[in-house]
Design an enzyme around this catalytic site. Structure first.
Site, PDB file in Angstrom:
ATOM      1  N   CYS A   3       0.861  -1.191   0.000  1.00 28.22           N
ATOM      2  CA  CYS A   3       0.000   0.000   0.000  1.00 28.22           C
ATOM      3  C   CYS A   3       0.895   1.237   0.000  1.00 28.22           C
ATOM      4  O   CYS A   3       2.061   1.153  -0.414  1.00 28.22           O
ATOM      5  CB  CYS A   3      -0.985  -0.016   1.172  1.00 28.22           C
ATOM      6  SG  CYS A   3      -0.231   0.060   2.813  1.00 28.22           S
ATOM      7  N   ASN A   6       2.243   1.453   4.449  1.00 24.12           N
ATOM      8  CA  ASN A   6       2.533   0.168   5.138  1.00 24.12           C
ATOM      9  C   ASN A   6       2.216   0.241   6.633  1.00 24.12           C
ATOM     10  O   ASN A   6       2.874  -0.401   7.446  1.00 24.12           O
ATOM     11  CB  ASN A   6       3.995  -0.276   4.913  1.00 24.12           C
ATOM     12  CG  ASN A   6       4.265  -1.730   5.310  1.00 24.12           C
ATOM     13  OD1 ASN A   6       5.375  -2.054   5.727  1.00 24.12           O
ATOM     14  ND2 ASN A   6       3.300  -2.603   5.204  1.00 24.12           N
ATOM     15  N   CYS A   8      -1.533   0.841   7.442  1.00 20.32           N
ATOM     16  CA  CYS A   8      -2.983   0.554   7.561  1.00 20.32           C
ATOM     17  C   CYS A   8      -3.398  -0.688   6.775  1.00 20.32           C
ATOM     18  O   CYS A   8      -3.719  -1.718   7.354  1.00 20.32           O
ATOM     19  CB  CYS A   8      -3.813   1.751   7.090  1.00 20.32           C
ATOM     20  SG  CYS A   8      -3.615   3.219   8.116  1.00 20.32           S
ATOM     21  N   ARG A   9      -3.402  -0.600   5.435  1.00 18.96           N
ATOM     22  CA  ARG A   9      -3.966  -1.692   4.629  1.00 18.96           C
ATOM     23  C   ARG A   9      -3.037  -2.882   4.460  1.00 18.96           C
ATOM     24  O   ARG A   9      -3.450  -4.033   4.684  1.00 18.96           O
ATOM     25  CB  ARG A   9      -4.352  -1.158   3.229  1.00 18.96           C
ATOM     26  CG  ARG A   9      -5.494  -0.178   3.269  1.00 18.96           C
ATOM     27  CD  ARG A   9      -5.618   0.594   1.965  1.00 18.96           C
ATOM     28  NE  ARG A   9      -4.493   1.499   1.771  1.00 18.96           N
ATOM     29  CZ  ARG A   9      -4.286   2.248   0.699  1.00 18.96           C
ATOM     30  NH1 ARG A   9      -5.132   2.179  -0.306  1.00 18.96           N
ATOM     31  NH2 ARG A   9      -3.247   3.057   0.625  1.00 18.96           N
ATOM     32  N   SER A  10      -1.795  -2.641   4.036  1.00 19.79           N
ATOM     33  CA  SER A  10      -0.954  -3.816   3.712  1.00 19.79           C
ATOM     34  C   SER A  10      -0.523  -4.629   4.939  1.00 19.79           C
ATOM     35  O   SER A  10      -0.380  -5.851   4.810  1.00 19.79           O
ATOM     36  CB  SER A  10       0.236  -3.430   2.823  1.00 19.79           C
ATOM     37  OG  SER A  10       1.074  -2.488   3.432  1.00 19.79           O
ATOM     38  N   ASP A 118      -8.182   3.779   1.150  1.00 19.70           N
ATOM     39  CA  ASP A 118      -7.295   4.147   2.245  1.00 19.70           C
ATOM     40  C   ASP A 118      -8.142   4.557   3.456  1.00 19.70           C
ATOM     41  O   ASP A 118      -8.871   5.542   3.394  1.00 19.70           O
ATOM     42  CB  ASP A 118      -6.429   5.322   1.764  1.00 19.70           C
ATOM     43  CG  ASP A 118      -5.387   5.698   2.795  1.00 19.70           C
ATOM     44  OD1 ASP A 118      -5.438   5.174   3.920  1.00 19.70           O
ATOM     45  OD2 ASP A 118      -4.521   6.527   2.460  1.00 19.70           O
TER      46      ASP A 118
HETATM   47  P1  4NP Z   1      -1.823   2.847   4.163  1.00 26.65           P
HETATM   48  O1  4NP Z   1      -2.509   4.164   4.740  1.00 26.65           O
HETATM   49  O2  4NP Z   1      -1.258   3.217   2.802  1.00 26.65           O
HETATM   50  O3  4NP Z   1      -2.968   1.890   4.054  1.00 26.65           O
HETATM   51  O4  4NP Z   1      -0.770   2.425   5.152  1.00 26.65           O
HETATM   52  C1  4NP Z   1      -1.851   5.395   4.879  1.00 26.65           C
HETATM   53  C2  4NP Z   1      -1.100   5.626   6.010  1.00 26.65           C
HETATM   54  C3  4NP Z   1      -0.493   6.849   6.190  1.00 26.65           C
HETATM   55  C4  4NP Z   1      -0.643   7.834   5.233  1.00 26.65           C
HETATM   56  C5  4NP Z   1      -1.398   7.592   4.109  1.00 26.65           C
HETATM   57  C6  4NP Z   1      -1.989   6.361   3.918  1.00 26.65           C
HETATM   58  N1  4NP Z   1      -0.050   9.093   5.432  1.00 26.65           N
HETATM   59  O5  4NP Z   1      -0.354  10.019   4.664  1.00 26.65           O
HETATM   60  O6  4NP Z   1       0.773   9.248   6.347  1.00 26.65           O
END
Ligand code: 4NP
Length: 149
Positions: A3, A6, A8-10, A118
């Site tokens: 993702c 790294n 939240c989703r992955s 997201d």
């Molecule tokens: P992820 O979510 O891609 O599912 O881990 C996010 C986590 C943090 C951020 C964006 C998306 N951020 O902007 O810090």
């Protein structure tokens, strides 16, 4: 499983696929983000909590950034959204590497959505929704693995 951050989703996807493949010895599952912002950090607490609710402990995972050598290490690179898809493809050294990259939800033919949204800026319900989407797609992925053996 890839993702953006790294956190939240992955990590959820890694935890879910690890749990579904724990009885097999021929799977190695990992996750990373296309961005370096959170390298070394624990998953978001909401991902940790939602996973735990389903009996999966991802609290010890630590974020890493996707790198070119991952194309050599892994047979499949499953990405959460089209932005991740573009970013990962831009690092692919050749056609064979490009062919390893797929949108995770494209494996679930019953899914109306193509992307795992997201959940970072939303509430806990978004994390539960993401958990369910990923879990269904992982089931579909495993079916393709069994039938290709
Ligand atoms: P992820 O979510 O891609 O599912 O881990 C996010 C986590 C943090 C951020 C964006 C998306 N951020 O902007 O810090």
């Amino acid at each position: 499983m890839v993702c953006l951050g790294n956190i939240c989703r992955s990590p959820l996807a890694e935890g879910i696929l690890r749990s579904k493949t724990s009885k097999f010895s021929n799977f190695e599952v990992a996750s990373s983000g296309t961005a370096a912002w959170h390298v070394g950090k624990s998953p978001d607490k909401r991902s940790v909590d939602v996973a735990l609710k389903h009996g999966i402990d991802i609290s010890k995972f630590r974020a890493s950034q996707f790198r070119k050598s991952d194309f050599d290490t892994f047979d499949k690179i499953l990405v959460m959204d089209t932005s991740n898809y573009k970013d990962v493809l831009s690092l692919a050294p050749n056609q064979k590497a490009k062919e390893k990259v797929q949108l995770l939800l494209s494996l679930d033919t019953s899914s109306k959505e193509q992307e795992v949204p997201d959940p970072y800026y939303g509430g806990l319900d978004g994390f539960e929704k993401v958990f369910q989407m990923i879990s269904k797609a992982c089931d579909a992925f495993l079916l393709t693995q069994v039938s290709s053996k």
